[in-house]
Design an enzyme around this catalytic site. Structure first.
Site, short mmCIF file in Angstrom:
data_model
loop_
_atom_site.label_atom_id
_atom_site.label_comp_id
_atom_site.label_asym_id
_atom_site.label_seq_id
_atom_site.Cartn_x
_atom_site.Cartn_y
_atom_site.Cartn_z
N LYS A 272 0.86 -1.19 0.00
CA LYS A 272 0.00 0.00 0.00
C LYS A 272 0.90 1.24 0.00
O LYS A 272 1.78 1.38 0.85
CB LYS A 272 -0.91 0.00 1.23
CG LYS A 272 -1.73 1.29 1.39
CD LYS A 272 -2.74 1.24 2.55
CE LYS A 272 -3.35 2.60 2.83
NZ LYS A 272 -4.33 2.59 3.95
N ASP A 277 -2.64 10.13 3.81
CA ASP A 277 -4.06 9.76 3.85
C ASP A 277 -4.81 10.76 4.73
O ASP A 277 -4.84 10.63 5.95
CB ASP A 277 -4.19 8.33 4.39
CG ASP A 277 -5.64 7.91 4.57
OD1 ASP A 277 -6.54 8.60 4.04
OD2 ASP A 277 -5.87 6.88 5.24
N LYS A 284 -10.09 12.73 8.32
CA LYS A 284 -9.69 12.31 9.66
C LYS A 284 -9.79 13.53 10.58
O LYS A 284 -9.14 14.54 10.33
CB LYS A 284 -8.27 11.76 9.65
CG LYS A 284 -8.14 10.45 8.87
CD LYS A 284 -6.77 9.82 9.03
CE LYS A 284 -6.66 8.57 8.16
NZ LYS A 284 -7.50 7.44 8.65
N ASP A 296 1.43 6.00 5.86
CA ASP A 296 0.47 5.14 5.17
C ASP A 296 1.05 4.51 3.90
O ASP A 296 0.32 3.88 3.14
CB ASP A 296 -0.82 5.93 4.88
CG ASP A 296 -2.06 5.06 4.95
OD1 ASP A 296 -1.97 3.93 5.47
OD2 ASP A 296 -3.11 5.51 4.46
N ASP A 355 -12.31 7.23 3.45
CA ASP A 355 -11.13 6.95 4.27
C ASP A 355 -10.73 5.47 4.19
O ASP A 355 -9.68 5.08 4.71
CB ASP A 355 -11.39 7.37 5.72
CG ASP A 355 -10.10 7.52 6.52
OD1 ASP A 355 -9.01 7.48 5.91
OD2 ASP A 355 -10.20 7.70 7.75
N GLU A 357 -9.49 3.98 1.72
CA GLU A 357 -8.92 4.17 0.39
C GLU A 357 -7.86 3.13 0.04
O GLU A 357 -7.67 2.81 -1.13
CB GLU A 357 -8.33 5.58 0.30
CG GLU A 357 -6.91 5.76 0.87
CD GLU A 357 -6.78 5.43 2.35
OE1 GLU A 357 -7.78 5.54 3.08
OE2 GLU A 357 -5.67 5.03 2.77
N ARG A 359 -7.68 -0.08 0.43
CA ARG A 359 -8.21 -1.27 -0.24
C ARG A 359 -8.58 -0.98 -1.69
O ARG A 359 -8.53 -1.88 -2.54
CB ARG A 359 -9.40 -1.83 0.56
CG ARG A 359 -10.54 -0.87 0.72
CD ARG A 359 -11.51 -1.27 1.83
NE ARG A 359 -11.00 -0.93 3.16
CZ ARG A 359 -11.65 -1.17 4.29
NH1 ARG A 359 -12.86 -1.76 4.26
NH2 ARG A 359 -11.12 -0.84 5.45
N1 BES Z 1 -4.49 4.33 6.78
C1 BES Z 1 -5.64 4.04 7.52
C2 BES Z 1 -5.41 2.96 8.59
C3 BES Z 1 -4.44 3.26 9.69
C4 BES Z 1 -4.91 3.60 10.94
C5 BES Z 1 -3.09 3.13 9.52
C6 BES Z 1 -4.03 3.84 11.98
C7 BES Z 1 -2.19 3.39 10.55
C8 BES Z 1 -2.67 3.74 11.79
C9 BES Z 1 -6.75 3.56 6.60
O1 BES Z 1 -6.75 4.10 5.32
C10 BES Z 1 -8.03 3.99 7.25
O2 BES Z 1 -8.28 5.16 7.32
N2 BES Z 1 -8.81 3.01 7.68
C11 BES Z 1 -10.04 3.27 8.32
C12 BES Z 1 -11.07 2.34 7.74
C13 BES Z 1 -12.49 2.69 8.11
C14 BES Z 1 -12.90 3.97 7.42
C15 BES Z 1 -13.37 1.57 7.71
C16 BES Z 1 -9.86 3.03 9.80
O3 BES Z 1 -9.14 2.10 10.17
O4 BES Z 1 -10.40 3.79 10.58
ZN ZN Z 2 -4.93 4.73 4.61
MN MN Z 3 -7.83 5.96 5.24
#
Ligand code: BES
Ligand code: ZN
Ligand code: MN
Length: 510
Positions: A272, A277, A284, A296, A355, A357, A359
């Site tokens: 990834k 992000d 966020k 990220d 968010d 993104e 995947r």
């Molecule tokens: N990059 C984040 C996940 C992440 C969280 C990485 C904390 C490192 C530390 C990912 O893109 C994300 O935002 N995931 C969301 C998914 C949700 C919207 C279903 C999450 O984990 O909150």
């Molecule tokens: Zn992310």
């Molecule tokens: Mn995200």
């Protein structure tokens, strides 16, 4: 840091690091290793034994004792290895790093490490000690102004000599172990520096430049696809994420092929590569979370670090390194929550959360990887906060429908010391992603969030053995610990390299 091998005995050194086992058995008392005990008796008048007793140093894991002495060894560090029967490669790495941190406190420049009979594979033990030495010494001051004259900066230890009993009888094996450690550490350090650099430095074009540089330095093939080329391949999911950024998305494909002979197997490593992000319109809102989102691209960093190491170690395996690099930003061109995207395998996705993104970018990267006709695909991604909640900050989540691949990766992680734990790909949870208007949504309910994320990815791999590692926790460390320093860890590089080397061995011997 300079690393080299030598033969015991330990006679003279600016600084010596000596490993000590804890006494085994109920009433056994701690005693110094023979080489130190005799020096202590002859020249130090029992000072070391006295200090050990006073400080209650008993060779326990994570314990150490640092002493200043009158010659012939002026700085002595004892580190505990614990019960000899319970010793692991990872405990040896941690003890080495703890000892070298002590040597650093003693301002030592040259350290001699005296490897005991570990009871482990001694060649593996040498590799582990070398990895720990190189990794603990790494400090990243790229973004600080030069130190003032009175300021000390950097790790004091510049030279490590590893004394190995019986070195001469297996010199080549030990030299190879040192080379593996050196390349794995260099790959890990590359990954650490990519992750640690901020999003205004490591941009998608900067990641592409890193890939081009690796290609040039090591003779890899490199292909970088821009927006138009990705569009021609139908990568609607990746491009949807990229559409609000002012920076061009870069789809990176590096290939390592053995120079001579046919490869024994073909593998793909996918990372990834979100250089930042923001969350997109589902922005966020927590200031600490958003400020961490330069990390990220930790999956991409691991994949590029592995590329560096493998290109140097030259296994007889063809390896593809794939990163769909972009930012996830907001602008008048941003994805609206609810937009429907079509991925390169024709599947449609309702983006109910911008968010989620990673995947989306991985979907097109996995389709691309499978089209290469590889024998296995492993992806690494800082995919979900849910995985951090489940496993904490030191353990990556492993998801795969393939038992053999699961075992191989667990085995590789046992060697590297990078912790992974398998989580279930519970098919019934895919229902959580069902969409009224498209083939699937990109997010489901909050509960089981790392499982639904993995199930989403699974829709983009048809028949190739595939595994996904969610590295959102271990990509970053909040404090110094063992050979990991606070900040970017370079997590994943060594496990990936061990896995590829093990696949080479397995394929060559079958
Ligand atoms: N990059 C984040 C996940 C992440 C969280 C990485 C904390 C490192 C530390 C990912 O893109 C994300 O935002 N995931 C969301 C998914 C949700 C919207 C279903 C999450 O984990 O909150
Ligand atoms: Zn992310
Ligand atoms: Mn995200």
């Amino acid at each position: 840091m300079q690393l080299r091998l030598g033969e015991p005995p330990l006679t003279q050194a600016e600084c010596a690091l000596v490993y000590c086992f804890a006494p085994s058995g109920e009433n056994a008392t701690f005693s110094l290793p023979a080489e130190i005990a005799s020096l202590d008796e002859k020249v130090w008048s029992g000072l070391v034994a006295e200090a050990a007793q006073e400080q209650k140093f008993q060779g326990k894991p994570n314990s150490s004792l640092a002493l200043r002495l009158p010659g012939p060894i002026r700085k002595l560090v004892l580190v505990g290895l614990g019960d000899p029967a319970a010793l692991t490669l990872e405990a040896l790495r941690r003890a080495t790093a703890n000892g070298l941190r002590q040597a650093h406190s003693l301002k030592a420049k040259q350290v001699v490490l005296s490897l005991p009979d570990t009871g482990l594979d001694q060649v593996r033990a040498v590799q582990a000690v070398a990895e720990a030495s190189l990794l603990v010494a790494h400090q990243d001051n790229r973004f600080k102004s030069p130190p003032k004259p009175e300021e000390e900066r950097g790790f004091s230890v510049e030279e490590v000599t590893l004394l190995v009993p019986g070195l001469a009888q297996a010199r080549q094996d030990y030299e190879n172990a040192l080379q593996r450690a050196t390349e794995m550490a260099a790959g890990t350090i590359l990954a650490r520096e990519l992750v640690a650099a901020p999003a205004n430095v490591v941009t998608p074009p900067a990641l592409a430049d890193t890939a081009r540089q690796l290609a040039q330095d090591y003779g890899l093939e490199v292909e970088i696809l821009g927006r138009e080329e990705c569009k021609a391949l139908g990568m609607g999911a990746f491009l949807g994420v990229a559409q609000a950024s002012d920076l061009p998305p870069q789809f990176i494909h590096l290939t390592y092929k053995p120079k001579e002979g046919d490869p024994v197997t073909k593998l793909a490593l996918v990372g990834k590569g979100l250089t930042f992000d923001s969350g997109g319109l589902n922005i966020k809102t927590d200031s600490r979370s958003i400020a961490m989102m330069k990390t990220d691209m930790g999956g991409a960093a691991a994949v590029l670090g592995a590329a560096r190491a493998l290109a140097a170690l030259k296994p007889r395996v063809e390896v593809h390194f794939i990163v769909a690099a972009t930012e996830n930003m907001i602008s008048g061109r941003a994805l609206h929550p609810g937009d429907i995207l079509t991925a390169s395998n024709g599947k449609t996705i309702e983006v109910n959360n911008t968010d989620a993104e990673g995947r989306l970018t991985l979907a097109d990267a996995l389709v691309f990887a499978e089209k290469l006709g590889v024998d296995a695909i492993v992806d690494l991604a800082t995919l979900t906060g849910a995985c951090v909640i489940a496993l904490g900050e030191e353990i990556a989540g492993l998801f795969t429908p393939d038992e053999k691949l699961a075992q191989e990766l667990q085995q590789a992680a046992n060697l590297s010391g990078e912790k992974i734990w398998r989580l279930p790909l519970e098919e019934s949870y895919f229902e959580g992603l069902s969409s009224t208007v498209a083939d699937m949504k990109n997010t489901g309910p909050r509960s089981g969030g790392s499982i639904t994320a993995a199930l989403f990815l699974k829709q983009f791999v048809e028949k190739t053995p595939w595994a996904h590692l969610d590295i959102a926790g271990p990509v970053w460390a909040e404090k110094d610990s063992g050979y990991t320093n606070k900040g970017a860890t370079g997590y994943g590089v060594r496990t990936l390299v061990e896995w590829v080397l093990a696949r080479e061995m397995a394929a060559a011997s079958s």
